[in-house]
Write a protein that holds these residues in place. Structure first.
Motif, PDB file in Angstrom:
ATOM      1  N   ALA A  27      24.530 108.034  -6.917  1.00 39.67           N
ATOM      2  CA  ALA A  27      25.212 106.770  -7.220  1.00 39.67           C
ATOM      3  C   ALA A  27      25.433 105.906  -5.980  1.00 39.67           C
ATOM      4  N   ASP A  28      25.574 106.532  -4.814  1.00 36.96           N
ATOM      5  CA  ASP A  28      25.767 105.753  -3.585  1.00 36.96           C
ATOM      6  C   ASP A  28      24.509 104.983  -3.179  1.00 36.96           C
ATOM      7  N   LYS A  29      23.369 105.308  -3.771  1.00 38.00           N
ATOM      8  CA  LYS A  29      22.113 104.615  -3.475  1.00 38.00           C
ATOM      9  C   LYS A  29      21.743 103.604  -4.575  1.00 38.00           C
ATOM     10  N   ALA A  30      22.593 103.487  -5.593  1.00 38.13           N
ATOM     11  CA  ALA A  30      22.303 102.593  -6.725  1.00 38.13           C
ATOM     12  C   ALA A  30      22.300 101.142  -6.264  1.00 38.13           C
ATOM     13  N   ARG A  31      21.421 100.381  -6.840  1.00 40.04           N
ATOM     14  CA  ARG A  31      21.249  98.972  -6.486  1.00 40.04           C
ATOM     15  C   ARG A  31      22.419  98.135  -6.986  1.00 40.04           C
TER      16      ARG A  31
ATOM     17  N   VAL B 254       9.377 102.649 -14.928  1.00 40.03           N
ATOM     18  CA  VAL B 254       8.513 103.032 -13.813  1.00 40.03           C
ATOM     19  C   VAL B 254       9.141 104.223 -13.106  1.00 40.03           C
ATOM     20  N   PHE B 255       8.397 105.309 -13.079  1.00 34.50           N
ATOM     21  CA  PHE B 255       8.787 106.490 -12.309  1.00 34.50           C
ATOM     22  C   PHE B 255       8.074 106.387 -10.973  1.00 34.50           C
ATOM     23  N   LEU B 256       8.829 106.533  -9.870  1.00 32.66           N
ATOM     24  CA  LEU B 256       8.239 106.388  -8.554  1.00 32.66           C
ATOM     25  C   LEU B 256       9.154 106.972  -7.500  1.00 32.66           C
ATOM     26  N   SER B 257       8.652 107.009  -6.299  1.00 29.56           N
ATOM     27  CA  SER B 257       9.362 107.609  -5.180  1.00 29.56           C
ATOM     28  C   SER B 257      10.439 106.691  -4.622  1.00 29.56           C
ATOM     29  N   ALA B 258      11.466 107.295  -4.060  1.00 27.85           N
ATOM     30  CA  ALA B 258      12.470 106.549  -3.315  1.00 27.85           C
ATOM     31  C   ALA B 258      12.192 106.660  -1.805  1.00 27.85           C
ATOM     32  N   ALA B 259      11.049 107.240  -1.450  1.00 30.75           N
ATOM     33  CA  ALA B 259      10.693 107.418  -0.039  1.00 30.75           C
ATOM     34  C   ALA B 259      10.244 106.099   0.581  1.00 30.75           C
TER      35      ALA B 259
ATOM     36  N   GLU C  55      21.698  95.510 -15.076  1.00 30.79           N
ATOM     37  CA  GLU C  55      22.439  96.575 -15.746  1.00 30.79           C
ATOM     38  C   GLU C  55      22.248  97.851 -14.946  1.00 30.79           C
ATOM     39  N   MET C  56      23.317  98.640 -14.786  1.00 22.05           N
ATOM     40  CA  MET C  56      23.223  99.920 -14.077  1.00 22.05           C
ATOM     41  C   MET C  56      24.022 100.954 -14.859  1.00 22.05           C
TER      42      MET C  56
ATOM     43  N   TRP D 142      14.227 101.627 -14.313  1.00 21.21           N
ATOM     44  CA  TRP D 142      13.851 102.547 -13.233  1.00 21.21           C
ATOM     45  C   TRP D 142      15.051 103.357 -12.799  1.00 21.21           C
ATOM     46  N   GLY D 143      14.840 104.276 -11.889  1.00 22.10           N
ATOM     47  CA  GLY D 143      15.861 105.199 -11.451  1.00 22.10           C
ATOM     48  C   GLY D 143      17.059 104.596 -10.757  1.00 22.10           C
ATOM     49  N   GLY D 144      17.048 103.299 -10.548  1.00 23.26           N
ATOM     50  CA  GLY D 144      18.213 102.584 -10.072  1.00 23.26           C
ATOM     51  C   GLY D 144      18.457 102.589  -8.583  1.00 23.26           C
ATOM     52  N   SER D 145      17.692 103.353  -7.825  1.00 25.82           N
ATOM     53  CA  SER D 145      17.938 103.428  -6.384  1.00 25.82           C
ATOM     54  C   SER D 145      17.475 102.158  -5.675  1.00 25.82           C
ATOM     55  N   ASP D 146      18.190 101.838  -4.612  1.00 27.65           N
ATOM     56  CA  ASP D 146      17.884 100.655  -3.819  1.00 27.65           C
ATOM     57  C   ASP D 146      17.343 101.065  -2.456  1.00 27.65           C
ATOM     58  N   VAL D 147      16.479 102.076  -2.466  1.00 32.49           N
ATOM     59  CA  VAL D 147      15.856 102.573  -1.248  1.00 32.49           C
ATOM     60  C   VAL D 147      14.374 102.814  -1.489  1.00 32.49           C
ATOM     61  N   GLY D 148      13.612 102.788  -0.410  1.00 35.07           N
ATOM     62  CA  GLY D 148      12.199 103.135  -0.451  1.00 35.07           C
ATOM     63  C   GLY D 148      11.373 102.318  -1.428  1.00 35.07           C
ATOM     64  N   LEU D 149      10.419 102.995  -2.037  1.00 33.67           N
ATOM     65  CA  LEU D 149       9.514 102.322  -2.963  1.00 33.67           C
ATOM     66  C   LEU D 149      10.261 101.795  -4.190  1.00 33.67           C
ATOM     67  N   MET D 150      11.332 102.477  -4.587  1.00 34.61           N
ATOM     68  CA  MET D 150      12.144 101.971  -5.707  1.00 34.61           C
ATOM     69  C   MET D 150      12.696 100.587  -5.383  1.00 34.61           C
ATOM     70  N   LYS D 151      13.147 100.383  -4.157  1.00 34.29           N
ATOM     71  CA  LYS D 151      13.666  99.079  -3.728  1.00 34.29           C
ATOM     72  C   LYS D 151      12.551  98.036  -3.711  1.00 34.29           C
TER      73      LYS D 151
END
Length: 179
Positions: free
Chosen positions: A67-71, A5-10, A76-77, A36-45
């Motif tokens: 990397a500081d925003k990675a979940r 899933v490609f999506l925003s981190a906003a 797996e990351m 997914w892009g691995g971020s734990d912020v915004g819509l990704m979270k």
């Protein structure tokens, strides 16, 4: 099925988060993995939380400068050196691609995935999840490209536009059954 899933981190309002949460639930309840892009912020979270809460597996592919925003707590990351490596690995690790709402990064990912598919470099199903008509303009542009001869294959073979998560998942399940 590994669904990229490609999506925003906003941080977005319920217009986008509620449908994203619903699609995430479908991924998890279906026994699928989110790639997914691995971020734990915004819509990704929001999506990662929904998949995990519904019993799905999380495969994050982040990039060094984020990397500081990675979940923490993903199954797996992977941290890549740059965006090009990240996009390649996201595609390689997935069986299907869903493009949700996003900004320029999401649009970049979407067009690259479609360009690779256009040239036969992958045959994975691609869905543009058109939440609240977000991709209506892009759909119109693609239809014009097809009509005026810019696409070497029918638009319906390149991408499926789904109006909601149920339609997106139904298309992916059907495509998987046909493969």
């Amino acid at each position: 099925m590994n669904i990229c899933v490609f999506l925003s981190a906003a941080e977005l309002d319920e217009t986008y988060t509620a449908p994203a949460r619903e699609f995430a639930r479908l991924i998890g309840e279906g026994g699928h993995s989110l790639v997914w892009g691995g971020s734990d912020v915004g819509l990704m979270k929001v999506v990662a939380d929904g998949v995990q809460e519904a019993g799905g597996r999380l495969v994050g592919i982040s990039v060094e400068f984020l990397a500081d925003k990675a979940r923490v707590g993903a199954d797996e990351m992977v941290i890549t050196k740059d965006l090009a490596e990240r996009k390649a690995l996201l595609l390689a690790r997935s069986d299907a691609i869903v493009i949700m709402v996003g900004g320029t990064g999401t649009l970049d990912e979407a067009t690259e995935i479609l360009e690779l598919k256009k040239h036969g470099l992958h045959t994975k199903p691609v869905v543009l999840l058109n939440t609240a008509g977000f991709y209506d303009g892009l759909k119109q542009q693609f239809q014009r490209m097809e009509k005026e001869g810019f696409l070497p294959l029918p638009l319906t073979e390149l991408v499926f536009f789904a109006e909601d998560g149920v339609g997106a998942m139904a298309y992916l399940e059907e495509a998987r059954g046909a493969a």
